[in-house]
Design an enzyme around this catalytic site. Sequence first.
Site, mmCIF file in Angstrom:
data_model
loop_
_atom_site.group_PDB
_atom_site.id
_atom_site.type_symbol
_atom_site.label_atom_id
_atom_site.label_comp_id
_atom_site.label_asym_id
_atom_site.label_seq_id
_atom_site.Cartn_x
_atom_site.Cartn_y
_atom_site.Cartn_z
ATOM 1 N N LYS A 166 46.134 49.013 40.181
ATOM 2 C CA LYS A 166 47.374 49.795 40.233
ATOM 3 C C LYS A 166 47.662 50.202 41.678
ATOM 4 O O LYS A 166 46.754 50.590 42.415
ATOM 5 C CB LYS A 166 47.213 51.031 39.342
ATOM 6 C CG LYS A 166 48.476 51.850 39.140
ATOM 7 C CD LYS A 166 48.207 52.984 38.146
ATOM 8 C CE LYS A 166 49.392 53.901 37.969
ATOM 9 N NZ LYS A 166 49.090 55.022 37.042
ATOM 10 N N SER A 210 48.861 57.974 31.605
ATOM 11 C CA SER A 210 49.356 56.742 32.217
ATOM 12 C C SER A 210 48.465 55.512 32.069
ATOM 13 O O SER A 210 48.869 54.410 32.447
ATOM 14 C CB SER A 210 49.631 56.968 33.701
ATOM 15 O OG SER A 210 50.805 57.719 33.838
ATOM 16 N N SER A 220 52.672 55.705 33.565
ATOM 17 C CA SER A 220 53.142 55.084 34.772
ATOM 18 C C SER A 220 52.491 53.734 35.059
ATOM 19 O O SER A 220 53.027 52.932 35.810
ATOM 20 C CB SER A 220 52.879 56.008 35.954
ATOM 21 O OG SER A 220 51.479 56.207 36.116
#
Length: 502
Positions: free
Chosen positions: A82, A181, A157
């Site tokens: 990420k 997330s 997210s």
Amino acid sequence: MDNKEIIRLTALELSRKIEGGELTSRQVTDAFIERIEQVEPQVHAFIVTTFDEARKTADEIDKKRQDGEKLHPLAGVPIAIKDVVVTKGIQTTAGSKMLEGWIPPYDASLVVKIKEIGMPILGKTNMDEFAMGSSTEHSAYGKTCNPWDLDRIPGGSGGGSAAAVAAFEAPLAIGTDTGGSIRQPAAVTGTVGAKPTYGYVSRYGLVALSSSLDQAGPCSRTVIDSALLQDVIQGPDYHDSTSQLSSEVTAENSNYQAALEGLRIGSENDGLKGVKVGVVKQMQEGFAPEVFARFQEEIEALEEKGAEIIEVDCPHFEYALGAYYLIMPSEASSNLARFDGMRYGQRVDGASSDEMMANTRGAMFGEEVKRRILLGTYALSAGYYDAYYGSAQKVRTLIQKDFAEAFAKVDFIATPTAPTVAFKFGEKIDDPLAMYMNDIATIPANLAGIPGLSLPSGLAEEGLPAGIQILVPAKSDDKMYKFAAAIEAMTDKLPEPKGLEK
Ligand code: GLN
């Protein structure tokens, strides 16, 4: 074995085949690179790809293996990371225009660990700006599409990491979870995602959102793969004092061993005899009918395997979302003060330094980030501190108490992970409260610092995946993997995501 088969193997299967000499890391890495090239125009899970570096690592690992060096089981198995995790020499943006072009001079501690064992890094995955959101629509780098239906969100997210894993672009990925997330994207993409105990994985090198809540963790297609990856990234780190909570992973306490054991008991008839599973009284409503039905079926199946189902009362969960949206923006408003046009990333000039800062922040932060900075600054302001931040912290203590009382009665708590299946793009983007509601079931774990894992519970509305969340007391991550693996063993495997060609 052809590339189509290779990309569909789990990380554990890949690891065994690479260890056994049946596949090379280079072959595996090339197969995923080919897949990424093929489906990225549709999925857009990555902000940047790092194929050259990945191939280089793969070749090094293959050479070491040839030389008979003893390697970690995940050596040579590729991974996606990420974009909120800093990577030396590779652009790290946290999904924001503010950091466009920023090349970190160091690696996050978890990246150091990944590099140490030799996992080829395929690239950095897309995310909501500064990890604020539940749909990845707040990214400054375009939207990521859900491989199950390209008109729908992949969660957020960490939608990029979850979509990459679901689309067979990577066998494993790293996510971060401040309010859900990792787990909510896992639920809506039919994958597995775990938030470890707060402090188990070093936060050093994560672009900080809310420091008392942030935690990095694994994304994968199976429970045991996440367990394997958490074993790699967890452990005490000199750079993050909260990581001292965690102990070194050994063969005896590994999440991997626990997951193996879970798979075994999940396939036995009375395998879960005597296990006490809590369902939360306050989490029986507000879920889409089929999402809740899949959850209920899992609970019934657990009962059939001998588990005892007990309702637990968590009266303060009702205030969790409210407390989170005071604590998180407060900490974020302070953490994001470092983006001032001087220290990192982009700058928009002005007549004075104040004006330069205002211009930079005005131009480079997206709407959601600005909303939270305003909210947080207000909540922390002198006259309101006690009323807002102070009371939110009190609620946080009460939620910890709810969990403590519940875990005095049960070994595990289970809830549906997200209230609905993946929704369509645009559906909630103009309604922040509707967006915030996606984390209603995941936020309590962050507030209490306990671990949580989401795994698929089946297909719900419109034939889209739903997830079940497992919660355990802090520092019981191994038990969480064991129980989750048992549930996985008794649940029908999901079909392949239907939004992409084979
Ligand atoms: N969706 C939540 C938020 O917007 C969770 C974010 C996260 O876990 N990083 O704050």
